[in-house]
Design an enzyme around this catalytic site. Structure first.
Site: not given
Ligand SMILES: Nc1ncnc2c1ncn2[C@@H]1O[C@H](COP(=O)(O)OP(=O)(O)OP(=O)(O)O)[C@@H](O)[C@H]1O
Ligand SMILES: O=C(O)[C@H](O)COP(=O)(O)O
Length: 394
Positions: A35, A351, A374
């Site tokens: 970042r 993420g 987010g």
């Molecule tokens: N079958 C599963 N059972 C339980 N957890 C799972 C499974 N598949 C994936 N996950 C978990 O889901 C988590 C990610 O979920 P999340 O909804 O936070 O997605 P994300 O990619 O982090 O979303 P964002 O991109 O918005 O941050 C990971 O830590 C992963 O281990």
């Molecule tokens: O890591 C993030 O998604 C951004 O820096 C926003 O942080 P926040 O969810 O604490 O507002």
């Protein structure tokens, strides 16, 4: 189209730039500086043009108190290394005080200062007018380059734009260009892959993407809520019980819209949520009682990879398995590899999927990896982000 730093005279002016330096830290050390490096093009441009640069960001959620666990001091040090120059950093609970004002007023062209964590002030997250004015009072121009925080209407991301000419930096420009174009103007076939743990978090994204994609692939933990909706036994797999009805509606919607929706056909199940748990492969409709699905199986990997390889645009948000555990990372690796080989535009929605692609060493094979978690989700939902809406139009 929003104005960018290119569209405004910055030389000799004091420019306050909101960045998202909310970086992961362990024991006071930054563990991933992407970042910070992503903000470099804007900062370097401003320095080269002879602007006086003031940077600001939040770190974590200190909730309006000056908790030094969240000081931006490590970020100031990293900025100094990356820019190879002294960064003026005045750590004060008020963020803006007399000393900061004085320093901001005496900056010379090309000099850089960083303010302390804006969330040390409780007004920040309430978009408090007084704090917005205090920040604006330090500069002549506001630049927002904090894409990761653009979904927050806070003093430093949106409120400040009421008091200064406001334009975007290069990171926001790039994020909007890649995420926006992928979704609004995709080269077809357009495939989206949704994964992660809970359907509830991503319903609005799925609804929005259904209107745009040719194929929607659903994997990861959220797939089990869809299987429940189809009436399958899912053993002890993760279930978003509240949203089974919504999953059923989404399945119907995809069908009536003629969107191809792919769910796993086989999975890797385990007895416990642990890397060394007893595990086995099974077809989707054969999940044994007492077992949970933690990854997609080999048939599904092939199915998903073939779909991705024939795509011209792919948007991926959320891992298709528990990739943090090596024994359940295979499916997510297969998807990441297919993206890296597809030859089309590949956009990773931040993420965990961004972390996965980094971990597998495939990051440089992707067209764009969003710095937003987010924020990129809200963008993919089709929402207007306040930190972008407040910037001047071209
Ligand atoms: N079958 C599963 N059972 C339980 N957890 C799972 C499974 N598949 C994936 N996950 C978990 O889901 C988590 C990610 O979920 P999340 O909804 O936070 O997605 P994300 O990619 O982090 O979303 P964002 O991109 O918005 O941050 C990971 O830590 C992963 O281990
Ligand atoms: O890591 C993030 O998604 C951004 O820096 C926003 O942080 P926040 O969810 O604490 O507002």
């Amino acid at each position: 189209m929003k104005k960018t730093v290119r569209d405004i005279e910055v030389s000799g002016r004091t420019v306050i730039v909101r960045c998202d330096f909310n970086v992961p830290m362990q024991d006071g050390a930054i563990t991933d500086d992407i970042r910070i490096t992503s903000a470099m093009p804007t900062i370097k441009y401003l320095i080269e043009k002879g602007a006086k640069v003031i940077l600001m960001s939040h770190l974590g959620r200190p909730e309006g108190t000056a908790d030094m666990k969240y000081t931006l001091n490590p970020v100031a040090e990293r900025l100094g290394q990356l820019l190879n120059k002294d960064i003026c950093f005045i750590s004060t609970p008020e963020v803006v005080n007399e000393e900061v004002k004085e320093k901001a007023g005496s900056l010379k062209a090309g000099e850089v200062m960083l303010l302390e964590n804006v969330r040390f002030r409780k007004e920040e997250t309430k978009n408090g007018t007084e704090f917005s004015k205090e920040l604006a009072g330090l500069a002549d121009i506001f630049v927002n380059d904090a894409f990761g925080t653009a979904h927050r209407a806070h003093s430093s991301t949106a409120g400040i734009a009421d008091y200064l000419p406001a334009v975007s930096g290069f990171l926001i420009e790039k994020e909007v260009q890649f995420l926006g174009n992928a979704v609004e103007n995709p080269e077809r076939p357009f495939v989206a892959i949704m994964g992660g743990a809970k359907v509830g978090d991503k319903i609005l994204v799925i609804e929005n993407l259904l209107k745009k994609v040719d194929t929607l692939i659903i994997g990861g933990g959220m797939a089990y809520t869809f299987f429940k909706a189809k009436g399958y036994e899912i053993g002890t797999s993760i279930l978003d019980a509240e949203n089974v009805g919504l999953a059923a509606e989404l399945l119907k919607k995809a069908d009536s819209m003629g969107v191809k929706l792919l769910l796993p056909v086989d999975i890797k199940v385990a007895k416990e949520f642990a890397n060394d748990s007893v595990a086995a492969y099974c077809d989707m409709d054969q999940i044994p009682a007492g077992m949970m699905g933690l990854d997609i199986g080999p048939k599904t990997q092939k199915l998903f990879a073939e779909e991705v390889r024939s795509a011209k645009t792919v948007v991926w948000n959320g891992p298709v398995g528990v990739f943090e555990m090596p024994n359940f990372a295979e499916g997510t690796i297969a998807v990441a590899r297919a993206l890296s080989e597809c030859g089309g535009i590949t956009v990773i929605g931040g993420g965990d999927s961004a972390a996965a692609v980094e971990q597998f060493g495939l990051a440089d094979k992707m067209t764009h990896i969003s710095t937003g978690g987010g924020a990129s989700l809200e963008f993919l939902e089709g929402k207007i982000l306040p930190g972008i809406a407040c910037l001047q139009e071209k």
